[in-house]
Motif scaffolding. Structure first.
Motif, short mmCIF file in Angstrom:
data_model
loop_
_atom_site.label_atom_id
_atom_site.label_comp_id
_atom_site.label_asym_id
_atom_site.label_seq_id
_atom_site.Cartn_x
_atom_site.Cartn_y
_atom_site.Cartn_z
N ALA A 112 0.56 47.09 43.16
CA ALA A 112 2.01 47.33 43.23
C ALA A 112 2.60 47.54 41.84
O ALA A 112 3.48 48.40 41.65
CB ALA A 112 2.68 46.15 43.92
N ILE A 113 2.14 46.78 40.87
CA ILE A 113 2.65 46.92 39.50
C ILE A 113 2.26 48.27 38.92
O ILE A 113 3.08 48.94 38.29
CB ILE A 113 2.13 45.76 38.63
CG1 ILE A 113 2.76 44.44 39.08
CG2 ILE A 113 2.40 46.02 37.16
CD1 ILE A 113 2.16 43.23 38.45
N GLU A 114 1.03 48.68 39.12
CA GLU A 114 0.58 49.96 38.57
C GLU A 114 1.31 51.13 39.22
O GLU A 114 1.63 52.12 38.56
CB GLU A 114 -0.93 50.07 38.72
CG GLU A 114 -1.69 49.09 37.83
CD GLU A 114 -3.16 48.98 38.17
OE1 GLU A 114 -3.65 49.82 38.96
OE2 GLU A 114 -3.82 48.05 37.67
N ARG A 115 1.60 51.02 40.52
CA ARG A 115 2.37 52.08 41.19
C ARG A 115 3.80 52.12 40.66
O ARG A 115 4.36 53.20 40.43
CB ARG A 115 2.37 51.86 42.70
CG ARG A 115 1.07 52.21 43.40
CD ARG A 115 1.28 52.32 44.89
NE ARG A 115 1.80 51.08 45.46
CZ ARG A 115 1.05 50.10 45.94
NH1 ARG A 115 -0.27 50.22 45.93
NH2 ARG A 115 1.61 49.00 46.45
N ALA A 116 4.39 50.95 40.45
CA ALA A 116 5.79 50.90 39.99
C ALA A 116 5.95 51.48 38.60
O ALA A 116 7.03 51.99 38.26
CB ALA A 116 6.28 49.45 40.02
N THR A 117 4.91 51.43 37.78
CA THR A 117 4.99 51.95 36.42
C THR A 117 4.38 53.34 36.28
O THR A 117 4.17 53.82 35.16
CB THR A 117 4.29 50.99 35.44
OG1 THR A 117 2.90 50.86 35.82
CG2 THR A 117 4.94 49.62 35.45
N ASP A 118 4.07 53.97 37.43
CA ASP A 118 3.47 55.32 37.43
C ASP A 118 2.20 55.39 36.59
O ASP A 118 1.97 56.35 35.85
CB ASP A 118 4.48 56.36 36.92
CG ASP A 118 5.66 56.52 37.87
OD1 ASP A 118 5.46 56.43 39.10
OD2 ASP A 118 6.79 56.73 37.37
N GLY A 119 1.40 54.33 36.68
CA GLY A 119 0.12 54.33 35.98
C GLY A 119 0.20 54.01 34.51
O GLY A 119 -0.80 54.15 33.80
N ALA A 159 8.75 45.13 40.20
CA ALA A 159 7.61 45.09 41.11
C ALA A 159 7.13 43.66 41.37
O ALA A 159 6.58 43.37 42.43
CB ALA A 159 6.46 45.92 40.55
N ALA A 160 7.36 42.79 40.40
CA ALA A 160 6.89 41.41 40.52
C ALA A 160 7.76 40.57 41.44
O ALA A 160 7.40 39.45 41.79
CB ALA A 160 6.82 40.76 39.15
N GLY A 161 8.91 41.10 41.86
CA GLY A 161 9.76 40.36 42.78
C GLY A 161 10.27 39.07 42.15
O GLY A 161 10.87 39.07 41.09
N GLY A 162 9.99 37.96 42.81
CA GLY A 162 10.49 36.67 42.33
C GLY A 162 9.61 36.00 41.31
O GLY A 162 9.90 34.87 40.88
#
Length: 370
Positions: A217-224, A81-84
């Motif tokens: 974006a990070i919280e969505r990528a880790t499903d909360g 989620a963090a990209g670069g």
């Protein structure tokens, strides 16, 4: 205004009492501000030292580094989620440190951090296993470069190879080593808190552009499973920080109110004494505006002198107090803000004299018939 200035120069004794009281208020105000800044600095230095945009905790940790655990699978999701952006692990443990040639019961409380992304003032690469950098406040405890410290009940040895400034955490000095050192110390001294390889307490995200990662974006990528905060938000979430700020800021506000009352009372009395003089000046053409400007000038000059004395006292205390003795920091921003607060108090206090100046009637004040 010229008359107000001349009175200050020629009759300074008339203003001595008010000046002395304002100076004491200025000292109190700046000492309170320095105490607040010192308390906050001692509690938050480790987070402020992070050269990062975000810090990621597990969602169940209530934004506490001690309670947080990030598993390798979750870390992979965060990195995607963090990209670069650059992602690094962070861990901590609070222990007592034994120094050489001291009693075995004479412990120095420390917080050992394991890191991958170097904080401010440290080399890019973490130190070797068993080596740490120490917060400069530990110098006052007798810690020196090259000293071997024994941590916790297991007396795990770590060697101090250097120092970094302003990195205290929860009021304690800190030690900074690599993640392997942190894991070894935790496993030896806190078996119940030991973690497997790849597990960290939190992740710090460093992104120069600020666009590759967002908390949402990070919280969505880790499903909360995670909660991402900015460094400022993480600092505000530390236990006691907001409460300390609220309490001392209320005392500072009350001190400013006292300053307003002092200025108002002094210049109200001074205006009553000058009623006859103001009547004569108005009779020869002086305006209420120019008379009040003279009063305001005197109040501002008194406040600036008092603020200078308060700032000098705060800087002297900051220089004389040994590091780690009391949490006090005299910063330029705090000294300036305290001076501005006192100037505000002076202007507001003088405003209570404006009505008396406007009501002065030349004929009545001189003794004639209006």
């Amino acid at each position: 205004m010229k008359l107000g200035w001349k009175e200050l120069v020629r009759r300074p004794g008339r203003f001595a009492a008010a000046g002395a009281i304002l100076a004491l208020i200025a000292v109190l105000l700046m000492f309170l501000g320095g105490l607040l800044d010192g308390l906050i600095a001692n509690s938050t230095g480790a987070l402020r030292a992070q050269r990062a945009d975000l810090i990621v905790y597990s969602s169940t940790s209530k934004d506490s580094l001690v309670r947080s655990r990030i598993e390798p699978a979750v870390r992979t999701q965060v990195e995607d989620a963090a990209g670069g952006a650059t992602v690094g692990g962070l861990g901590s443990v609070q222990l007592g440190a034994r120094l050489p040639d001291r009693s075995q019961r004479d412990l120095v409380p420390v917080v050992l951090f394991g890191y991958e992304l170097a904080p401010r003032d440290l080399p890019a690469d973490p130190p070797a296993d068993g080596e740490v950098y120490a917060d400069s406040s530990l110098r006052s405890e007798g810690v020196t470069e090259g000293m071997v410290l024994k941590l916790g009940p297991a007396r795990t040895e770590v060697k101090v190879i250097g120092f970094l400034p302003d990195s205290q955490f929860s009021g304690q000095g800190t030690l900074w080593g690599n993640l392997a050192t942190w894991q070894q110390v935790v496993a030896a001294n806190r078996p119940d808190a030991a973690v497997d390889d790849g597990v960290v307490q939190a992740l710090v995200i460093r992104d120069g552009s600020g666009s590759a990662a967002t908390p949402q974006a990070i919280e969505r990528a880790t499903d909360g499973a995670t909660h991402a905060l900015t460094i400022d938000e993480a600092i505000a979430a530390l236990p006691g920080v907001s409460q300390q700020q609220a309490t001392i800021n209320q005392i500072i506000g009350l001190t400013v109110v006292v300053a307003i009352v002092v200025v108002a009372l002094f210049f109200a009395l001074l205006t009553v004494e000058r009623t006859g003089l103001y009547g004569v000046l108005k009779a020869i053409g002086a305006s209420s505006r120019s008379l009040f400007a003279g009063v305001l000038l005197q109040a501002v000059v008194l406040t600036l002198v008092a603020s200078a004395l308060g700032a000098a006292a705060a800087l002297a205390l900051d220089a004389l107090v040994p590091p780690g003795a009391i949490p006090f920091t005299a910063t330029p921003a705090r000294l300036v803000s305290s001076t501005v607060s006192l100037l505000f108090a002076a202007v507001v206090g003088c405003a209570f004299s404006l009505r008396r100046v406007l009501k002065v009637d030349p004929a009545t004040a001189i003794g004639g018939t209006p």
